[in-house]
Enzyme design. Structure first.
Site, PDB file in Angstrom:
ATOM      1  N   ASP A 185     -11.612   8.035 -23.606  1.00  0.00           N
ATOM      2  CA  ASP A 185     -10.670   9.015 -23.047  1.00  0.00           C
ATOM      3  C   ASP A 185     -10.774   8.970 -21.526  1.00  0.00           C
ATOM      4  O   ASP A 185     -11.547   8.181 -20.970  1.00  0.00           O
ATOM      5  CB  ASP A 185     -10.950  10.427 -23.600  1.00  0.00           C
ATOM      6  CG  ASP A 185      -9.640  11.197 -23.810  1.00  0.00           C
ATOM      7  OD1 ASP A 185      -8.917  11.365 -22.803  1.00  0.00           O
ATOM      8  OD2 ASP A 185      -9.339  11.592 -24.945  1.00  0.00           O
ATOM      9  N   HIS A 262      -4.677   8.826 -21.632  1.00  0.00           N
ATOM     10  CA  HIS A 262      -6.113   9.034 -21.848  1.00  0.00           C
ATOM     11  C   HIS A 262      -6.921   7.768 -21.547  1.00  0.00           C
ATOM     12  O   HIS A 262      -7.876   7.437 -22.246  1.00  0.00           O
ATOM     13  CB  HIS A 262      -6.375   9.501 -23.292  1.00  0.00           C
ATOM     14  CG  HIS A 262      -5.805  10.861 -23.586  1.00  0.00           C
ATOM     15  ND1 HIS A 262      -6.443  12.020 -23.238  1.00  0.00           N
ATOM     16  CD2 HIS A 262      -4.625  11.238 -24.163  1.00  0.00           C
ATOM     17  CE1 HIS A 262      -5.700  13.060 -23.599  1.00  0.00           C
ATOM     18  NE2 HIS A 262      -4.579  12.614 -24.158  1.00  0.00           N
ATOM     19  N   ASP A 325      -1.043  10.001 -28.014  1.00  0.00           N
ATOM     20  CA  ASP A 325      -0.738  11.397 -27.690  1.00  0.00           C
ATOM     21  C   ASP A 325      -0.719  11.619 -26.185  1.00  0.00           C
ATOM     22  O   ASP A 325      -1.307  10.851 -25.425  1.00  0.00           O
ATOM     23  CB  ASP A 325      -1.794  12.316 -28.317  1.00  0.00           C
ATOM     24  CG  ASP A 325      -3.192  12.012 -27.798  1.00  0.00           C
ATOM     25  OD1 ASP A 325      -3.515  10.817 -27.641  1.00  0.00           O
ATOM     26  OD2 ASP A 325      -3.962  12.952 -27.523  1.00  0.00           O
ATOM     27  N   GLU A 326      -0.054  12.675 -25.786  1.00  0.00           N
ATOM     28  CA  GLU A 326      -0.138  13.216 -24.428  1.00  0.00           C
ATOM     29  C   GLU A 326      -0.100  12.121 -23.366  1.00  0.00           C
ATOM     30  O   GLU A 326      -1.004  11.996 -22.551  1.00  0.00           O
ATOM     31  CB  GLU A 326      -1.438  14.023 -24.289  1.00  0.00           C
ATOM     32  CG  GLU A 326      -1.486  15.182 -25.268  1.00  0.00           C
ATOM     33  CD  GLU A 326      -2.795  15.961 -25.210  1.00  0.00           C
ATOM     34  OE1 GLU A 326      -2.756  17.174 -25.345  1.00  0.00           O
ATOM     35  OE2 GLU A 326      -3.875  15.335 -25.046  1.00  0.00           O
ATOM     36  N   TRP A 392      -0.313  16.308 -35.511  1.00  0.00           N
ATOM     37  CA  TRP A 392      -1.211  17.326 -34.934  1.00  0.00           C
ATOM     38  C   TRP A 392      -0.466  18.481 -34.290  1.00  0.00           C
ATOM     39  O   TRP A 392      -0.967  19.595 -34.275  1.00  0.00           O
ATOM     40  CB  TRP A 392      -2.178  16.682 -33.931  1.00  0.00           C
ATOM     41  CG  TRP A 392      -1.590  16.249 -32.611  1.00  0.00           C
ATOM     42  CD1 TRP A 392      -0.884  15.117 -32.357  1.00  0.00           C
ATOM     43  CD2 TRP A 392      -1.683  16.940 -31.357  1.00  0.00           C
ATOM     44  NE1 TRP A 392      -0.525  15.043 -31.036  1.00  0.00           N
ATOM     45  CE2 TRP A 392      -1.010  16.153 -30.389  1.00  0.00           C
ATOM     46  CE3 TRP A 392      -2.287  18.132 -30.945  1.00  0.00           C
ATOM     47  CZ2 TRP A 392      -0.911  16.521 -29.045  1.00  0.00           C
ATOM     48  CZ3 TRP A 392      -2.196  18.494 -29.612  1.00  0.00           C
ATOM     49  CH2 TRP A 392      -1.505  17.702 -28.672  1.00  0.00           C
ATOM     50  N   THR A 469     -14.325  17.739 -27.976  1.00  0.00           N
ATOM     51  CA  THR A 469     -15.613  18.226 -27.468  1.00  0.00           C
ATOM     52  C   THR A 469     -15.636  18.543 -25.971  1.00  0.00           C
ATOM     53  O   THR A 469     -16.695  18.475 -25.352  1.00  0.00           O
ATOM     54  CB  THR A 469     -16.727  17.209 -27.797  1.00  0.00           C
ATOM     55  OG1 THR A 469     -16.404  15.960 -27.165  1.00  0.00           O
ATOM     56  CG2 THR A 469     -16.883  17.003 -29.291  1.00  0.00           C
TER      57      THR A 469
HETATM   58  C1  ACM Z   1      -4.564  15.754 -29.504  1.00  0.00           C
HETATM   59  O1  ACM Z   1      -5.114  16.816 -29.831  1.00  0.00           O
HETATM   60  N1  ACM Z   1      -4.266  15.521 -28.242  1.00  0.00           N
HETATM   61  C2  ACM Z   1      -4.235  14.742 -30.481  1.00  0.00           C
END
Ligand code: ACM
Ligand code: ZN
Length: 528
Positions: A185, A262, A325-326, A392, A469
């Site tokens: 990440d 990420h 994602d994102e 998600w 986390t």
């Molecule tokens: C996520 O919670 N960004 C997959």
């Protein structure tokens, strides 16, 4: 006290000590039929457990049974506990336990089924001290879903291999069979890539971390950082050992290298991979960064193929998680390389540009017999042909993917984000990312949306909890977030909807919590 009286007291005490088990564990077996004869057998040390000759997986199963129950392993000969295959069922995870005059037989539709039968027997007896009485019975189990997952983020905070093994043991105890491992990440790269040594050597180091509850740099002047570096990566040798450890427990590890967002940790050592060329630093705050991989730079795909090539060498899983994602598209909009590549491909929307990378990765991984899975943002520019989807941001993405006949794992924030607080009173818990996901809400999850047709519903492979986390700093804290919410998730994953009952689940949980204590697992002792 005369001798006779003493004997009677002793006999009464012994009767009390011979605890009779009821097989009502978590996840609840599909059927528990106690023999009407009222007969039972006593499980005692020194009994033997047998397995079919030359079957190494069954041998390992026998060793597990022996370890859990205090038995001795014997090959082929009939033992007091017999492990066998051949249960007639299309579901390889099905098991049947028969306790009767001839001892105990645990039969599986495959070796994994036998393993789950052993877990059920283990949980039935593990809290008993002294003599354990097993009523003659027929107990069988059959999981509702083939994909029963839990995700752990080891990028935001690094968790040592010893904990990863404990985590796998925790999954096994709950009948969970997929470990989705978030390995990279913005805040740290944890996967050793031998051809790109800077990743492990440098991108794994975050010099400091934003203090307190923070998302991004909304107030840069008032941002405080600690001075504790967060470091660590997993060598390929360590990972291979973990893969083996998980396989013995019938758990497939699905590794995730999140792309194209990420990725700042990787870009900090290979700045060409970003649209602006950097410089970039391993990110010390949380949230969503604008800087993502430059998809217009041919070096990016080269980099990804090197990384995923080595990833496939280590992890045999068919599913490989590509994240997705994102990933903001502002950099791509302003990047001459990205815009030129989009034009060459005839694309007008940046979302389609993300699909272009996904398709490249899909083709690359397909050559190795693998299949991609991505977060539900991967739907936005159109799914690549065989991509599976992890839903998600609610159930909608998963629903849309199922309607398109793509495989789906349901993990909506509303029911599956166990980085959220589990109690209303935040002061009673360690700092968390926010949200509120009590045990009862996890238990209430229904992974299959009611408005899917029967045919579409088949694409819902299962469900999983996610443990991000950012605010989970230690193994103890991770266990506290996992337990007992994983117990609720395991019944979502195993039980048919009509078999679920929250009140009865809470009664069964008393015994599972006692098992957590015996095994040294931390857990949240209050629940809502
Ligand atoms: C996520 O919670 N960004 C997959
Ligand atoms: Zn670019």
């Amino acid at each position: 006290m005369n001798k006779r009286l003493l004997f009677l007291v002793f006999a009464a005490l012994s009767l009390n000590l011979a605890a009779e088990v009821n097989y009502q564990v978590i996840p609840l077996p599909q059927q528990i039929s106690i023999d009407k004869s009222g007969q039972s057998m006593i499980l005692s040390e020194g009994m033997t457990v047998s397995y079919p000759a030359k079957n190494l997986k069954m041998k390992r199963n026998a060793e597990f049974a022996a370890e859990y129950l205090g038995l001795t392993v014997t090959e082929n000969k009939k033992g007091d506990v017999n492990l066998t295959l051949g249960l007639k069922s299309n579901n390889p995870d099905d098991y049947a336990i028969n306790i009767g005059k001839k001892g105990i037989t645990i039969q599986g539709a495959s070796e994994s089924g036998v393993f789950y039968g052993i877990q059920t027997l283990r949980k039935s007896v593990m809290n008993e001290t002294g003599e354990v009485r097993l009523p003659y019975a027929w107990v069988c189990g059959s999981p509702r879903f083939s994909y029963r997952g839990t995700e752990l983020d080891c990028a935001r905070h690094f968790f040592p291999i010893a904990f990863i093994k404990k985590f796998i043991d925790i999954l096994a105890l709950h009948g969970i069979n997929r470990f989705h491992w978030h390995l990279t990440d913005d805040q740290g790269w944890r996967f050793e890539v031998k051809a790109l040594p800077e990743l492990a050597a440098k991108a794994s180091i975050r010099p400091c971390t934003i203090v307190g509850k923070n998302i991004g740099l909304s107030d840069p002047d008032n941002t405080i950082y600690d001075d504790t570096p967060e470091t660590g990566y997993y060598s390929q040798e360590e990972l291979r050992e973990v893969v083996r450890y998980a396989e013995e427990r019938y758990i497939t590890i699905i590794p995730e290298i999140d792309l194209p967002g990420h990725m700042i940790a990787a870009m900090s050592v290979y700045p060409d991979l970003g649209c602006t060329g950097g410089p970039y630093k391993v990110w010390s705050c949380w949230g969503v960064a604008d800087d993502v991989l430059c998809a217009g730079n041919p070096k990016t795909l080269e980099f990804l193929k090197t990384v995923y090539g080595e990833l496939c060498d280590v992890f045999p899983s068919k599913l490989i998680h590509i994240g997705g994602d994102e990933s903001p598209r502002v950099r791509w909009k302003a990047c001459p390389k990205c815009q030129a590549k989009m034009k060459e491909l005839g694309l007008t929307k940046e979302a389609e540009f993300q699909t272009y990378i996904n398709k490249e990765m899909e083709a690359f991984l397909a050559q190795k017999g693998r299949q991609i899975i991505g977060w539900d943002e991967t739907l936005e520019g159109g799914l690549s042909e065989n991509a599976a989807v992890m839903s998600w941001r609610g159930y909608e993405g998963g629903k849309a993917a199922a309607k398109l006949h793509h495989q789906v794992v349901m993990t909506p924030t509303s029911h599956c984000y166990i980085d959220y607080y589990q109690l209303k009173n935040h002061d009673a818990q360690p700092l968390a990312i926010g949200g509120y996901l009590p045990l009862s809400k996890v238990y209430s999850m229904e992974p299959v949306p009611a408005d899917l047709t029967k045919e579409e519903a088949k694409y819902i492979m299962g469900a999983q909890c996610n443990l991000w986390t950012e605010y989970v700093l230690s193994p103890d804290h991770a266990e506290y977030m996992l337990l007992p919410r994983l117990a609720a998730m395991s019944e979502v994953q195993w039980l048919q909807p009509e078999a679920k009952n929250y009140e009865q689940f809470l009664e069964r949980l008393v015994s599972l919590e006692q098992a957590y204590r015996l095994l040294g697992y931390k857990f949240c002792k209050a629940y809502e």
